[in-house]
Design a protein around this motif. Structure first.
Motif, PDB file in Angstrom:
ATOM      1  N   LEU A 172       1.089  11.335 -10.070  1.00 56.86           N
ATOM      2  CA  LEU A 172       0.017  12.326 -10.108  1.00 56.86           C
ATOM      3  C   LEU A 172       0.590  13.738 -10.091  1.00 56.86           C
ATOM      4  O   LEU A 172       0.098  14.633 -10.792  1.00 56.86           O
ATOM      5  CB  LEU A 172      -0.929  12.111  -8.923  1.00 56.86           C
ATOM      6  N   LEU A 231       1.979   6.530  -6.705  1.00 58.34           N
ATOM      7  CA  LEU A 231       0.794   7.221  -7.229  1.00 58.34           C
ATOM      8  C   LEU A 231       0.913   8.734  -7.021  1.00 58.34           C
ATOM      9  O   LEU A 231       0.650   9.522  -7.943  1.00 58.34           O
ATOM     10  CB  LEU A 231      -0.461   6.693  -6.539  1.00 58.34           C
ATOM     11  N   ILE A 252      -4.205   4.055  -9.177  1.00 56.18           N
ATOM     12  CA  ILE A 252      -5.377   4.178  -8.285  1.00 56.18           C
ATOM     13  C   ILE A 252      -6.118   2.849  -8.221  1.00 56.18           C
ATOM     14  O   ILE A 252      -6.493   2.371  -7.140  1.00 56.18           O
ATOM     15  CB  ILE A 252      -6.316   5.295  -8.778  1.00 56.18           C
ATOM     16  N   LEU A 253      -6.320   2.238  -9.367  1.00 56.90           N
ATOM     17  CA  LEU A 253      -6.979   0.928  -9.413  1.00 56.90           C
ATOM     18  C   LEU A 253      -6.131  -0.129  -8.697  1.00 56.90           C
ATOM     19  O   LEU A 253      -6.660  -0.975  -7.974  1.00 56.90           O
ATOM     20  CB  LEU A 253      -7.220   0.520 -10.863  1.00 56.90           C
ATOM     21  N   LEU A 274      -3.971   0.415  -6.269  1.00 60.92           N
ATOM     22  CA  LEU A 274      -4.039   0.675  -4.835  1.00 60.92           C
ATOM     23  C   LEU A 274      -5.328   0.118  -4.243  1.00 60.92           C
ATOM     24  O   LEU A 274      -5.327  -0.433  -3.128  1.00 60.92           O
ATOM     25  CB  LEU A 274      -3.943   2.181  -4.574  1.00 60.92           C
ATOM     26  N   PHE A 275      -6.410   0.242  -4.990  1.00 61.54           N
ATOM     27  CA  PHE A 275      -7.693  -0.322  -4.537  1.00 61.54           C
ATOM     28  C   PHE A 275      -7.589  -1.839  -4.394  1.00 61.54           C
ATOM     29  O   PHE A 275      -8.042  -2.416  -3.387  1.00 61.54           O
ATOM     30  CB  PHE A 275      -8.799   0.045  -5.529  1.00 61.54           C
ATOM     31  N   SER A 331      -1.157   7.228 -13.334  1.00 65.42           N
ATOM     32  CA  SER A 331      -1.791   7.534 -12.042  1.00 65.42           C
ATOM     33  C   SER A 331      -3.135   6.828 -11.917  1.00 65.42           C
ATOM     34  O   SER A 331      -3.463   6.261 -10.865  1.00 65.42           O
ATOM     35  CB  SER A 331      -1.975   9.042 -11.886  1.00 65.42           C
ATOM     36  N   ILE A 332      -3.925   6.862 -12.978  1.00 65.26           N
ATOM     37  CA  ILE A 332      -5.237   6.198 -12.953  1.00 65.26           C
ATOM     38  C   ILE A 332      -5.066   4.687 -12.751  1.00 65.26           C
ATOM     39  O   ILE A 332      -5.790   4.055 -11.976  1.00 65.26           O
ATOM     40  CB  ILE A 332      -6.002   6.497 -14.254  1.00 65.26           C
ATOM     41  N   GLN A 356       0.832  -1.211   0.000  1.00 63.13           N
ATOM     42  CA  GLN A 356       0.000   0.000   0.000  1.00 63.13           C
ATOM     43  C   GLN A 356       0.863   1.257   0.000  1.00 63.13           C
ATOM     44  O   GLN A 356       0.576   2.222  -0.725  1.00 63.13           O
ATOM     45  CB  GLN A 356      -0.926  -0.003   1.220  1.00 63.13           C
ATOM     46  N   GLY A 366       0.925   3.667  -3.133  1.00 64.86           N
ATOM     47  CA  GLY A 366       0.449   5.004  -2.788  1.00 64.86           C
ATOM     48  C   GLY A 366       1.512   6.063  -3.020  1.00 64.86           C
ATOM     49  O   GLY A 366       1.230   7.149  -3.552  1.00 64.86           O
TER      50      GLY A 366
END
Length: 457
Positions: free
Chosen positions: A338, A334, A435-436, A438-439, A431-432, A327, A331
């Motif tokens: 970003l 990311l 995000i996925l 990281l989820f 970045s997108i 994580q 993160g």
């Protein structure tokens, strides 16, 4: 009884990784000279495509064969094929001879890379493996630093043929160390070795997939069709493998959710690394109007902190645990990507160097952690097969992402109305994706890999 000398084997593994890493980067410096000498307009892309394709196709096959015939034998075969291909590349007098030689060289590399992972997994326990794997991964960072310098020096003093010849003594040293220092237990040979049609489906699927990826940026529709066809062949292959008594891929391991997630991490993190290394120098040259040398040096902090993150990944894993550390890595990366997606084009050189350092550390740690935690799900019977599959995911991630991000950069179809530069859209796309990721990582159940592995078996 004679035992394996682990210190010498670490040296052999490191040198083997270093020589394949150098080979992947040093040829870039000689491309113009090779094209000029051999006189083929299409030579540039084929120099890399033939090596990439053959390496990717050979990786899972060598990994599987090593579990049946022994890691030492397959490692040596990979080294010998790489040596033969390297020598033939150096003596090439035509483009066709160079293509064929690069295929042989790539097949050899496909036998070397998964074996380095498998040998580390065999020779070291999980607590030590992170440190050794991190040290080994640092070879890629060092290669990115020294390969262009060595390549430039060779081209200045000698011909492009010596770009290949410099690998010969290193490979011979590795062969000697492996022969003398590695004592392998006799593998528990499985009754079947995989049938011809299994290997045929796997090679055909990967060949279509890689071809589609290569064509995607220039022939979008054709590339998409071939890519989808490759995915269908691989899906059919996977369904057939589940029915086989002796699958050539680690099917039982691949059904573990946690292992599948970690291979996705390997795929995407390695792909993000390529995107960062390609487009940061482009940013510096187009927006800051600095020299190519300054643009290349901007990756120096990334390489140094990649080595640092890889080396200390084992300690970080012991301190934070797999889930939390992943994580933090995803993160942190990311936030870096970003930030790069919104920073103005005239951002100062020193600021970009800071981001280069941070992303190098997060990506270096992420690459190493993904590999060693995924490898923890392997058994002694399929360690090489699992290592080959992980290496394949790494190669496919780099190949797919560099092509996909190239399409984003050229067309900027997502952000055209915002009038952002191509590299901004590239970093926003990464970045997108993160995000996925990281989820997915955040919803990953905290499971002991050894316990889950026992449940499957």
């Amino acid at each position: 009884m004679y035992k394996t000398n682990t210190k010498w084997m670490v040296s052999a593994i490191y040198l083997a990784t270093l020589v394949t890493a150098i080979e992947s980067t040093i040829v870039v410096t000689a491309t113009r000279s090779i094209v000029s000498d051999l006189g083929s307009a299409n030579l540039t892309s084929l120099i890399f495509a033939t090596y990439l394709f053959s390496s990717a196709l050979a990786t899972p096959i060598f990994g599987r064969l090593a579990d049946n015939y022994g890691k030492k034998r397959i490692f040596q075969i990979g080294l010998l094929l790489f040596l033969l291909g390297t020598i033939l590349c150096g003596f090439s007098i035509s483009s066709w001879m160079l293509f064929g030689s690069r295929v042989i060289q790539g097949i050899g590399a496909g036998g070397i890379m998964p074996m380095t992972f498998a040998l580390i997994g065999e020779l070291f326990d999980i607590s030590t493996r992170g440190k050794i794997m991190g040290l080994n991964n640092s070879a890629w960072g060092i290669a990115s630093l020294i390969a262009p310098l060595i390549g430039g020096l060779i081209l200045k003093q000698l011909t492009w043929h010596w770009i290949f010849f410099i690998n010969v003594p290193i490979v011979l040293i590795v062969l000697l160390i492996v022969q003398i220092s590695y004592k392998e237990k006799r593998p528990q040979t499985i009754s079947q070795k995989g049938t011809f049609h299994q290997y045929t489906y796997l090679i055909a699927g990967l060949l279509l997939l890689l071809s589609g990826i290569q064509l995607f940026s220039t022939y979008f529709l054709l590339g998409t069709v071939i890519l989808i066809a490759g995915l269908f062949v691989l899906l059919f292959f996977y369904r057939q493998e589940k029915k086989e008594h002796d699958p050539i891929l680690p099917i039982s391991t691949m059904t573990i959710y946690d292992f599948s997630l970690l291979t996705i991490c390997v795929f995407l993190i390695n792909g993000a690394l390529i995107g960062f290394q390609v487009y940061l120098p482009m940013w510096i040259q187009t927006e800051l109007h600095l020299s190519p040398t300054s643009a290349g040096l901007a990756l120096l902090p990334s390489s140094l902190f990649f080595i640092l993150g890889s080396y200390y990944s084992g300690k970080l894993l012991n301190r934070f645990g797999q889930k939390l550390l992943l994580q933090l890595i995803v993160g942190g990366a990311l936030l870096g990507f970003l930030s790069l997606s919104v920073l103005p084009g005239n951002t100062g050189y020193m600021v970009l160097l800071i981001f280069s350092s941070l992303l190098g550390f997060f990506i270096g740690t992420g690459v190493t952690i993904s590999v060693i935690t995924a490898q923890a799900y392997a058994t002694q019977q399929n360690l090489s097969t699992v290592s080959g599959f992980i290496t394949l995911c790494r190669t496919l991630g780099q190949s797919f992402m560099v092509t996909f991000l190239g399409v984003i950069n050229q067309r900027i179809f997502l952000l055209k109305h915002l009038q952002l530069a191509g590299y901004h859209s590239v970093y926003l796309t990464i970045s997108i994706i993160f995000i996925l990721l990281l989820f997915l990582v955040s919803h990953r159940p905290t499971v002991n890999p050894h316990e889950q592995k026992n449940e499957v078996s």
